[in-house]
Motif scaffolding. Structure first.
Motif, PDB file in Angstrom:
ATOM      1  N   HIS A 190       0.854  -1.192   0.000  1.00  0.00           N
ATOM      2  CA  HIS A 190       0.000   0.000   0.000  1.00  0.00           C
ATOM      3  C   HIS A 190       0.886   1.237   0.000  1.00  0.00           C
ATOM      4  O   HIS A 190       1.561   1.523   0.987  1.00  0.00           O
ATOM      5  CB  HIS A 190      -0.899  -0.021   1.241  1.00  0.00           C
ATOM      6  N   ASP A 194      -4.475   6.179   3.698  1.00  0.00           N
ATOM      7  CA  ASP A 194      -5.930   6.251   3.616  1.00  0.00           C
ATOM      8  C   ASP A 194      -6.467   7.149   4.717  1.00  0.00           C
ATOM      9  O   ASP A 194      -6.045   7.054   5.866  1.00  0.00           O
ATOM     10  CB  ASP A 194      -6.535   4.849   3.763  1.00  0.00           C
ATOM     11  N   HIS A 269     -13.316   6.161   1.036  1.00  0.00           N
ATOM     12  CA  HIS A 269     -12.176   6.736   1.759  1.00  0.00           C
ATOM     13  C   HIS A 269     -11.375   7.565   0.759  1.00  0.00           C
ATOM     14  O   HIS A 269     -11.603   7.501  -0.442  1.00  0.00           O
ATOM     15  CB  HIS A 269     -11.286   5.639   2.376  1.00  0.00           C
ATOM     16  N   HIS A 271      -7.622   7.925  -0.688  1.00  0.00           N
ATOM     17  CA  HIS A 271      -6.252   7.407  -0.751  1.00  0.00           C
ATOM     18  C   HIS A 271      -5.387   8.556  -1.257  1.00  0.00           C
ATOM     19  O   HIS A 271      -5.641   9.124  -2.307  1.00  0.00           O
ATOM     20  CB  HIS A 271      -6.193   6.213  -1.718  1.00  0.00           C
TER      21      HIS A 271
HETATM   22 ZN   LIG Z   1      -5.367   3.308  -0.044  1.00  0.00          ZN
END
Ligand SMILES: [Zn+2]
Length: 295
Positions: A190, A194, A269, A271
């Protein structure tokens, strides 16, 4: 932003004029990194003490360092970093300082890359995001080509001014660097942070720059990429609505669009990713860097 830069010009020439050659050489020996402890995923502010009249070139871990003069004209700086997936171990920053008289001074600094202790986890997304079909693969390929073009054409000067600010007020998570398994099949790191932003949250530019991409992409969903110059970009994904156009200049805090749940997500969400010369850096650490006096 423009006025301090203009004011810095006469100051810079005055400073260079007042330095004796030996003083200039002594100053050139200093390379300083902030933060001082360098981890995989760290953004790093590199300071080089060299005369205002010099020109600097540099390289670190295969990436080109590009320098700018600080607003107070006391030093040269590069906003750089170490990729989240960089191997721990020794590295060398190499800088060439070319002074006015045609004299080149080679500087080197050994830097240890420390491992960062990122988490691991697993999550479930619709199967088309783990095993895309032929049509989807075509779009993914087209997206990659477009992004490669965008990332190859960063502005030749810093476009940011002052420290970066978070794109939303929603709570951040410590999700950067997490090794994740999608649907038990696809392993991936990742490369962003987030924020727990409900759909419809206003997402703002973390710093000033130029919008170089503002459109839907397969994995990213509705995506906005802002170029901050010298290879530095912020990338916001999964918008429900985009409110800026490609080519548009944005100021820090200017709304880019509304957060949402488009692309490869498990739910709404934001990112937010920070990319420098192909390296993905920890947004939380960039937000902590004090850049206020530089530009
Ligand atoms: Zn993310």
């Amino acid at each position: 932003m423009r006025f301090p830069a203009l004011r810095a010009l006469p100051l810079a020439s005055l400073l260079a004029f007042s330095l004796s050659p030996s003083h200039a050489r002594a100053q050139a020996s200093a390379i300083t990194l902030t933060p001082a402890v360098v981890e995989a995923g760290s953004p790093e502010l590199i300071r080089v003490d060299a005369p205002a009249t010099a020109s600097l070139d540099g390289e670190w871990l295969g990436r080109k360092l590009q320098f700018f003069r600080s607003r107070d004209s006391r030093a040269w700086y590069a906003l750089a970093g170490v990729d989240v997936e960089a191997a721990p171990g020794p590295s060398t920053i190499k800088i060439t300082v070319q002074s006015g008289g045609g004299v080149a001074n080679a500087l080197e600094k050994e830097v240890a890359i420390h491992p960062a202790h990122y988490k691991s986890g697993s999550l479930t997304v619709p199967p088309k995001f783990v095993e895309p079909g032929p049509e989807e693969l075509k779009q993914i390929e087209a997206d990659s080509e477009l992004k490669a073009k965008v990332f190859a054409a960063s502005a030749a000067e810093p476009l940011w001014a002052g420290s970066f600010r978070a794109p939303v007020t929603a709570a951040p998570t410590d999700s950067f660097g997490t090794r994740r398994m999608f649907n038990g099949k696809l392993a991936s790191v990742h490369k962003g942070m987030d924020f727990r932003a409900p759909s419809g949250t206003v997402v703002r530019a973390g710093n000033s720059g130029v919008v170089v991409l503002a459109r839907p992409l397969y994995y990213e969903g509705n995506c906005v990429i802002v170029d901050h110059g010298l290879g530095l970009y912020t990338i916001s994904m999964h918008f429900s609505r985009i409110d800026v156009k490609e080519g548009q200049r944005v100021a820090q805090g200017q709304p880019l669009g509304l957060s949402g749940a488009t692309g490869r997500v498990t739910g709404p969400h934001l990112h937010w990713a920070v990319r420098w010369q192909g390296a993905y850096l920890d947004p939380a650490k960039l937000l902590k860097l004090n850049l206020a006096s530089l530009r």
